[in-house]
Design a protein around this motif. Structure first.
Motif, PDB file in Angstrom:
ATOM      1  N   UNK A  24      87.394 113.052 101.139  1.00 23.77           N
ATOM      2  CA  UNK A  24      87.101 111.790 100.461  1.00 23.77           C
ATOM      3  C   UNK A  24      88.051 110.680 100.914  1.00 23.77           C
ATOM      4  N   UNK A  25      89.344 111.014 101.078  1.00 27.06           N
ATOM      5  CA  UNK A  25      90.303 109.994 101.529  1.00 27.06           C
ATOM      6  C   UNK A  25      89.986 109.552 102.958  1.00 27.06           C
ATOM      7  N   UNK A  26      89.619 110.542 103.797  1.00 24.64           N
ATOM      8  CA  UNK A  26      89.261 110.186 105.174  1.00 24.64           C
ATOM      9  C   UNK A  26      88.012 109.312 105.204  1.00 24.64           C
ATOM     10  N   UNK A  27      87.046 109.597 104.362  1.00 26.21           N
ATOM     11  CA  UNK A  27      85.822 108.814 104.311  1.00 26.21           C
ATOM     12  C   UNK A  27      86.105 107.378 103.867  1.00 26.21           C
ATOM     13  N   UNK A  28      87.016 107.203 102.927  1.00 27.45           N
ATOM     14  CA  UNK A  28      87.386 105.866 102.450  1.00 27.45           C
ATOM     15  C   UNK A  28      88.039 105.060 103.572  1.00 27.45           C
ATOM     16  N   UNK A  29      88.920 105.743 104.333  1.00 26.96           N
ATOM     17  CA  UNK A  29      89.601 105.044 105.424  1.00 26.96           C
ATOM     18  C   UNK A  29      88.621 104.585 106.493  1.00 26.96           C
ATOM     19  N   UNK A  30      87.639 105.441 106.811  1.00 26.26           N
ATOM     20  CA  UNK A  30      86.670 105.063 107.844  1.00 26.26           C
ATOM     21  C   UNK A  30      85.786 103.925 107.361  1.00 26.26           C
ATOM     22  N   UNK A  31      85.297 104.007 106.132  1.00 27.81           N
ATOM     23  CA  UNK A  31      84.407 102.967 105.604  1.00 27.81           C
ATOM     24  C   UNK A  31      85.127 101.630 105.427  1.00 27.81           C
ATOM     25  N   UNK A  32      86.449 101.674 105.210  1.00 32.42           N
ATOM     26  CA  UNK A  32      87.202 100.418 105.067  1.00 32.42           C
ATOM     27  C   UNK A  32      87.477  99.768 106.413  1.00 32.42           C
ATOM     28  N   UNK A  36      89.112 104.950 112.814  1.00 33.00           N
ATOM     29  CA  UNK A  36      87.885 105.498 113.359  1.00 33.00           C
ATOM     30  C   UNK A  36      87.669 106.901 112.808  1.00 33.00           C
ATOM     31  N   UNK A  37      86.501 107.469 113.071  1.00 36.82           N
ATOM     32  CA  UNK A  37      86.224 108.824 112.600  1.00 36.82           C
ATOM     33  C   UNK A  37      87.210 109.811 113.219  1.00 36.82           C
ATOM     34  N   UNK A  38      87.503 109.658 114.507  1.00 36.02           N
ATOM     35  CA  UNK A  38      88.422 110.582 115.162  1.00 36.02           C
ATOM     36  C   UNK A  38      89.828 110.466 114.582  1.00 36.02           C
ATOM     37  N   UNK A  39      90.294 109.240 114.364  1.00 34.13           N
ATOM     38  CA  UNK A  39      91.638 109.032 113.821  1.00 34.13           C
ATOM     39  C   UNK A  39      91.768 109.582 112.403  1.00 34.13           C
ATOM     40  N   UNK A  40      90.771 109.307 111.564  1.00 34.04           N
ATOM     41  CA  UNK A  40      90.823 109.780 110.177  1.00 34.04           C
ATOM     42  C   UNK A  40      90.750 111.304 110.115  1.00 34.04           C
ATOM     43  N   UNK A  41      89.933 111.902 110.971  1.00 35.68           N
ATOM     44  CA  UNK A  41      89.836 113.362 110.978  1.00 35.68           C
ATOM     45  C   UNK A  41      91.163 113.997 111.356  1.00 35.68           C
ATOM     46  N   UNK A  42      91.843 113.409 112.357  1.00 32.42           N
ATOM     47  CA  UNK A  42      93.129 113.954 112.777  1.00 32.42           C
ATOM     48  C   UNK A  42      94.203 113.733 111.725  1.00 32.42           C
ATOM     49  N   UNK A  43      94.188 112.563 111.090  1.00 32.05           N
ATOM     50  CA  UNK A  43      95.222 112.237 110.105  1.00 32.05           C
ATOM     51  C   UNK A  43      95.113 113.091 108.840  1.00 32.05           C
ATOM     52  N   UNK A  44      93.884 113.344 108.365  1.00 32.58           N
ATOM     53  CA  UNK A  44      93.713 114.069 107.100  1.00 32.58           C
ATOM     54  C   UNK A  44      93.355 115.542 107.297  1.00 32.58           C
ATOM     55  N   UNK A  45      93.278 115.987 108.542  1.00 31.49           N
ATOM     56  CA  UNK A  45      93.061 117.398 108.809  1.00 31.49           C
ATOM     57  C   UNK A  45      91.686 117.904 108.426  1.00 31.49           C
ATOM     58  N   UNK A  46      90.657 117.105 108.671  1.00 33.92           N
ATOM     59  CA  UNK A  46      89.286 117.520 108.366  1.00 33.92           C
ATOM     60  C   UNK A  46      88.476 117.538 109.664  1.00 33.92           C
ATOM     61  N   UNK A  47      87.399 118.322 109.736  1.00 31.39           N
ATOM     62  CA  UNK A  47      86.591 118.370 110.956  1.00 31.39           C
ATOM     63  C   UNK A  47      85.929 117.021 111.241  1.00 31.39           C
ATOM     64  N   UNK A  48      85.975 116.611 112.510  1.00 26.04           N
ATOM     65  CA  UNK A  48      85.399 115.323 112.887  1.00 26.04           C
ATOM     66  C   UNK A  48      83.889 115.313 112.679  1.00 26.04           C
ATOM     67  N   UNK A  49      83.239 116.429 113.000  1.00 22.95           N
ATOM     68  CA  UNK A  49      81.782 116.476 112.848  1.00 22.95           C
ATOM     69  C   UNK A  49      81.371 116.381 111.384  1.00 22.95           C
ATOM     70  N   UNK A  50      82.115 117.053 110.498  1.00 22.24           N
ATOM     71  CA  UNK A  50      81.786 116.993 109.069  1.00 22.24           C
ATOM     72  C   UNK A  50      82.010 115.600 108.514  1.00 22.24           C
ATOM     73  N   UNK A  51      83.108 114.971 108.942  1.00 21.43           N
ATOM     74  CA  UNK A  51      83.376 113.603 108.497  1.00 21.43           C
ATOM     75  C   UNK A  51      82.307 112.654 109.033  1.00 21.43           C
ATOM     76  N   UNK A  52      81.902 112.860 110.301  1.00 19.27           N
ATOM     77  CA  UNK A  52      80.862 112.013 110.866  1.00 19.27           C
ATOM     78  C   UNK A  52      79.534 112.159 110.146  1.00 19.27           C
ATOM     79  N   UNK A  53      79.198 113.380 109.699  1.00 18.50           N
ATOM     80  CA  UNK A  53      77.965 113.592 108.945  1.00 18.50           C
ATOM     81  C   UNK A  53      77.976 112.820 107.639  1.00 18.50           C
ATOM     82  N   UNK A  54      79.131 112.721 107.010  1.00 12.01           N
ATOM     83  CA  UNK A  54      79.224 112.001 105.742  1.00 12.01           C
ATOM     84  C   UNK A  54      79.203 110.492 105.955  1.00 12.01           C
TER      85      UNK A  54
END
Length: 432
Positions: A24-32, A36-54
């Motif tokens: 959720x925190x990564x999604x907020x950062x990307x939407x704001x 980017x999706x890649x940066x947020x995924x690396x920073x919050x430790x979540x899969x890039x593909x899953x974050x991109x799907x959301x």
């Protein structure tokens, strides 16, 4: 049936190493627009593909990953609660029964499907999700020559449970609210043979008999009856005379074996027992349910109607069944005298299926007479069900369980780690 390799992959499936909060925190950062999706995924430790799907909207935020759950979490909790109720009331469920009840829930949600998708894969995942709530235990021991001995521990546990239920619901001095139902069979035709024992629920007719009819009788400890359920083999008799000439308010059905199955028991309980039973609540219904006549609909209705279902322990019903203790013997003797049979103990009667209900009505009158009431009451007393008396059972008919060899198989029970004890369960039901 899934392959063994597929089941092994399920067992080796990696657990996700990220939390929904991080996603959720990564999604907020990307939407704001701050990342980017890649940066947020690396920073919050979540899969890039899953974050991109959301981010793209292909996956709803907060939804579970993986394939869709076949039955909802709420229904799965209902299934666990149902398993708890069954286990604590003497009906420990097998794996096949749990899958069958889960399939009933699935079909109720998807009324247009022809068959359920639940199978071995669902069962393994269900066990994994509910590993803290359920345990798998070996199947109950089988007693050879059950008329000679029964397990003393099983009888002791049954009377302990019966005492707890009666005390929790205040039934010790209410015989009109304590019921027992049981099934007995009659073989029709000219062939004669030795008397079989009264059939339990789910019995099979003796081979070689031309026609077979079963009677599901139900009485309370005061001697009052629920009109009998007459079950024919293969089909109903022709015409309607079997209904008009039969016992008053009797229920009729048929099955291939002329014995109670799950559908017939549901029909009897929902449309017959609840109609003719007294309005006082709670009611206690004790019966032999190890041939699986109980369905999910029966348990749900029983809990709504404040009817407590209690099962006799396996291989012990022949010494605990009040109706076996005298009434069924008298019924067959009376039927033999009505039909003019020479031997009152003969189980084969030279009458047709069409004429059976009319002849049985005359024999069943014994249940309405003072003699029949006395026999029913004495049956409850002899078996120790009412008045509650554990010592009424002859100690010579029981033996410790360590003298009996186990058999293969498993049954489902509820772990004590998260579930209530029997006393707490029944007390909670009594207060609700």
């Amino acid at each position: 049936m899934p392959s063994r390799n597929h089941l092994d992959k399920i067992g080796r499936k990696k657990k996700k190493k990220w939390s929904e909060e991080a996603m959720e925190r990564a999604l907020i950062e990307v939407k704001s627009g701050r990342c980017t999706v890649r940066q947020a995924a690396k920073e919050f430790g979540v899969p890039k593909s899953s974050l991109g799907d959301r981010v793209s909207g292909r996956v709803t935020p907060g939804s579970r990953s993986g394939p869709a759950q076949l039955i909802t979490s709420a229904d799965e909790e209902l299934l666990v609660e149902f398993s708890l109720y069954m286990s604590k009331h003497g009906f420990p469920l097998t794996k096949q029964q749990v899958v069958s009840f889960a399939s009933s829930i699935y079909k109720r949600q998807h009324r247009r499907v022809a068959f359920s998708k639940l199978g071995q894969t669902w069962w393994l995942n269900f066990r994994k999700r509910q590993e803290r709530n359920i345990t798998i235990q070996p199947a109950d021991n089988v007693v050879r020559g059950r008329t000679a001995c029964v397990r003393k521990e099983a009888v002791d546990q049954f009377f302990c449970l019966l005492s707890t239920v009666m005390d929790a619901h205040g039934l010790r001095d209410k015989p009109r609210q304590i019921y027992n139902c049981h099934e007995t069979g009659f073989h029709l035709g000219r062939k004669r043979g030795h008397v079989p024992k009264p059939a339990g629920l789910g019995c099979k007719p003796a081979p070689g008999s031309r026609d077979h009819v079963s009677i599901l009788a139900c009485f309370n400890a005061a001697g009052d009856d629920v009109p009998p359920f007459v079950i024919y083999s293969r089909a109903y008799p022709g015409g309607v005379c079997y209904k008009t000439q039969g016992p008053t308010n009797a229920l009729y059905g048929w099955s291939d074996s002329a014995c109670v199955n799950s559908d017939l028991f549901k029909k009897w309980f929902l449309k017959h027992f609840l109609t003719h039973a007294p309005k006082e609540r709670p009611l206690l219904l004790v019966f032999d349910g190890h041939k699986s006549p109980v369905s999910l609909e029966v348990v749900e209705s029983a809990r709504r109607e404040n009817v407590i279902l209690l099962c006799f322990p396996p291989h012990c019903s022949h010494i605990l069944q009040p109706l076996d203790a005298g009434l069924f013997v008298v019924l067959k003797q009376r039927l033999a005298s009505v039909t003019g049979e020479g031997c009152a103990a003969d189980a084969h009667f030279a009458i047709s299926k069409k004429d059976f209900s009319g002849v049985f009505k005359r024999a069943y009158q014994v249940a309405k007479e003072e003699e029949g009431l006395r026999i029913v009451r004495e049956g409850f007393k002899k078996c120790g069900l009412y008045p509650l008396n554990h010592f009424a059972i002859n100690g010579g008919n029981s033996m410790p369980s360590h003298g009996i060899g186990p058999t293969a198989g498993t049954s489902l029970s509820i772990s004590a780690q998260t579930m209530h004890a029997v006393g707490e369960l029944t007390a909670a039901e009594a207060s609700s």
